[in-house]
Design a protein around this motif. Structure first.
Motif, short mmCIF file in Angstrom:
data_model
loop_
_atom_site.label_atom_id
_atom_site.label_comp_id
_atom_site.label_asym_id
_atom_site.label_seq_id
_atom_site.Cartn_x
_atom_site.Cartn_y
_atom_site.Cartn_z
N GLN A 371 34.36 1.60 66.18
CA GLN A 371 34.76 2.84 66.95
C GLN A 371 35.76 2.93 67.92
O GLN A 371 36.80 3.54 68.29
N ARG A 372 35.41 1.79 68.67
CA ARG A 372 36.46 1.46 69.86
C ARG A 372 37.89 0.84 69.60
O ARG A 372 38.98 1.64 69.96
N CYS A 373 37.83 0.27 68.44
CA CYS A 373 39.28 -0.01 67.78
C CYS A 373 39.95 1.12 67.32
O CYS A 373 41.04 1.29 67.65
N GLU A 374 39.15 2.24 66.75
CA GLU A 374 39.73 3.15 66.33
C GLU A 374 40.36 4.19 67.40
O GLU A 374 41.40 4.81 67.09
N LEU A 375 39.52 4.11 68.33
CA LEU A 375 40.10 5.00 69.46
C LEU A 375 41.19 4.02 70.23
O LEU A 375 42.21 5.10 70.60
N LEU A 376 41.21 2.94 70.31
CA LEU A 376 42.44 2.20 70.76
C LEU A 376 43.73 2.52 70.11
O LEU A 376 44.70 2.58 70.72
N ASP A 377 43.49 2.79 68.77
CA ASP A 377 44.59 2.87 67.68
C ASP A 377 45.49 4.27 68.09
O ASP A 377 46.62 4.52 67.93
N THR A 378 44.66 5.15 68.87
CA THR A 378 45.45 6.44 69.30
C THR A 378 45.92 6.39 70.56
O THR A 378 46.50 7.33 70.88
N LEU A 379 45.62 5.42 71.35
CA LEU A 379 46.04 5.53 72.62
C LEU A 379 47.66 4.79 72.71
O LEU A 379 48.08 4.15 71.76
N LEU A 380 48.55 5.16 73.64
CA LEU A 380 49.82 4.72 73.75
C LEU A 380 49.91 3.63 74.74
O LEU A 380 49.29 3.78 75.81
N PRO A 381 50.75 2.44 74.78
CA PRO A 381 50.91 1.47 75.62
C PRO A 381 51.35 2.19 77.07
O PRO A 381 51.94 3.27 77.07
N GLY A 382 50.89 1.81 78.12
CA GLY A 382 50.97 2.24 79.51
C GLY A 382 49.70 2.91 80.03
O GLY A 382 49.57 3.14 80.98
N ALA A 383 48.70 3.41 79.14
CA ALA A 383 47.53 3.94 79.52
C ALA A 383 46.77 3.03 80.32
O ALA A 383 46.68 1.55 79.83
N SER A 384 46.09 3.39 81.25
CA SER A 384 45.16 2.54 82.00
C SER A 384 43.66 2.51 81.21
O SER A 384 43.19 3.63 80.85
N LEU A 385 43.24 1.30 81.39
CA LEU A 385 41.74 1.19 80.74
C LEU A 385 40.82 0.79 82.12
O LEU A 385 41.27 -0.01 82.62
N HIS A 386 39.63 1.13 81.84
CA HIS A 386 38.70 1.04 83.02
C HIS A 386 37.39 0.52 82.78
O HIS A 386 36.95 1.02 81.44
N THR A 387 36.83 -0.49 83.32
CA THR A 387 35.54 -0.88 83.03
C THR A 387 34.79 -0.57 84.45
O THR A 387 35.69 0.08 85.49
#
Length: 433
Positions: A371-387
């Motif tokens: 599910q995370r991979c599927e969600l990543l596929d909807t994001l555009l480069p330049g988005a910030s990712l947070h842990t």
């Protein structure tokens, strides 16, 4: 850098926990990070994957509106300094100055355990009795790169006596020409409690030039025409006896002449800018400096496009990590902040605060890897990712794997497990893909 007090953000987390197998990595070889090939260490590799890399995401007016949304979303973190109150009452200023408590765990400075008497001395230097019923705000500008500290001291505060990487009294850094509001002074006068657009804390008084009034300050910090540093760093040998270094996103006013003849006839024209200097009595003065026409600068902010986000990020590739701006460097959230500062975006300083600011947020929490991979596929480069403790910039997908560029201290290597089963620690301390 994530907020030291809150830790895990209350908002939805973008948890990127996709550990990929790969070969062992030496601590001093960032180019050997698993699944990263040399071609990936260029911006064009990722830009070429985008269908419309130069499409404008937001224009100047839309960015200004977005900044207002950030201020509205986080009114105690982000400020339009030009609209800040002219004075603070005793209650509000005292709350600001005392917002960070003294640590209750062991801390070390110069190899020695800090005792309670040390903190009592710091409390005296905070000059709480000097806060009046009404406290006028003074308007200043930084004259060199400087630090914002938790308390009015340059003493290190370490959780371990031999740990020199994380001075926990280091809040953030500010570059030259940064507008600051001076709210209070230490007992010895050597420190000012200041507010910049996204942080407050103690700054050395010698690094601030104070304007005679708000009007003259506004004339400098809100120029009609200005130059923005779009390279990672721009070193200038003038004015003053010490070199001045401007970092990515720094805005400086253009002088009336704007451009002058090049040093070499027929070559690129130089830019004439006004840099702040501190007068004999600490007052704000300006001196003209020349920036070479071929320097990595822009008249006004860069156009906000996916290609430009990636280009800006890769200009910092390989640079050393620095917690809170230590070592004249950046940490993970300052890296992201400076990239976006190139477009005029006013992001909060810390990663968890950036995560909660305006804009669209999606959550990876409680999702499976698929599910995370599927969600990543909807994001555009330049988005910030947070842990909960880190921030990264998404680059895109290549041959089934997902890539980021980020300012990282270390990562875990599954091929080098520790005796207790945890992942082996590989230290990078740099911006890496």
């Amino acid at each position: 850098m994530f907020n030291k007090k809150t830790g895990i953000a209350a908002a939805a987390l973008l948890l990127l926990l996709l550990w990929m197998p790969g070969k062992a990595v030496s601590a001093d070889a960032a180019e050997n990070v698993p699944n990263v090939i040399p071609e990936m260490l260029t911006a064009d590799f990722w830009i070429d994957k985008l269908p419309e890399p130069d499409q404008v995401i937001m224009d100047g007016e839309e960015i200004a509106s977005f900044n207002r949304d950030i201020i509205r979303t986080q009114p105690e973190l982000i400020y339009d300094l030009t609209d800040y109150p002219a004075s603070l009452n005793k209650e509000r200023l005292t709350k600001l100055v005392t917002m960070r408590p003294f640590p209750d765990e062991d801390r070390y400075s110069n190899g020695r355990l800090v005792d309670w008497a040390y903190y009592q001395n710091l409390k005296e230097q905070m000059n709480l009795p000097g806060i009046g019923e009404k406290n006028e705000v003074a308007y200043g500008v930084t004259v060199r790169r400087t630090n914002i500290r938790t308390f009015p001291t340059s003493d290190e505060s370490l959780s371990e006596p031999d740990d020199k990487e994380f001075d926990l009294f280091q809040e953030t850094a500010a570059g030259p020409a940064e507008p600051v509001l001076v709210l209070h002074h230490s007992l010895d006068g050597g420190w000012c409690f200041v507010q910049i657009y996204n942080y407050c804390g103690w700054m050395p008084a010698a690094d601030i030039a104070v304007a005679k009034d708000k009007e003259s300050w506004l004339a400098y910090v809100k120029p009609s025409e200005y130059l923005v540093v779009t390279g990672n760093r721009l070193g200038l040998g003038f004015p003053g006896p010490l070199p001045v270094e401007l970092t990515m996103g720094t805005k400086v006013p253009l002088a009336d002449g704007r451009e002058t003849g090049g040093v070499v006839p027929g070559q690129a024209k130089d830019y004439e800018v006004l840099l702040p200097v501190r007068g004999a009595n600490g007052e704000l003065l300006t001196e003209t400096a020349l920036i070479p026409g071929g320097a990595d600068v822009s008249i006004g902010y860069l156009s906000y496009t996916r290609a430009n986000i990636i280009r800006q990020a890769f200009k910092i590739l390989g640079e050393r990590y620095g917690w809170g701006g230590m070592f004249n460097a950046r940490d993970c959230s300052a890296f992201v902040m400076d990239v976006y500062k190139s477009f005029g975006l006013m992001l909060p300083r810390n990663g968890d605060e950036q995560e909660r600011s305006a804009g669209v947020t999606v959550s990876f929490e409680d999702l499976s890897t698929r599910q995370r991979c599927e969600l990543l596929d909807t994001l555009l480069p330049g988005a910030s990712l947070h842990t909960p403790t880190h921030e990264l910039l998404y680059l895109g997908r290549h041959e089934g794997l997902y890539y980021v560029i980020h300012d990282i201290t270390s990562y875990g290597d599954a091929s080098r497990p520790n005796p207790d089963g945890t992942l082996g620690k590989i230290v990078l301390n740099r911006v890496a893909v």
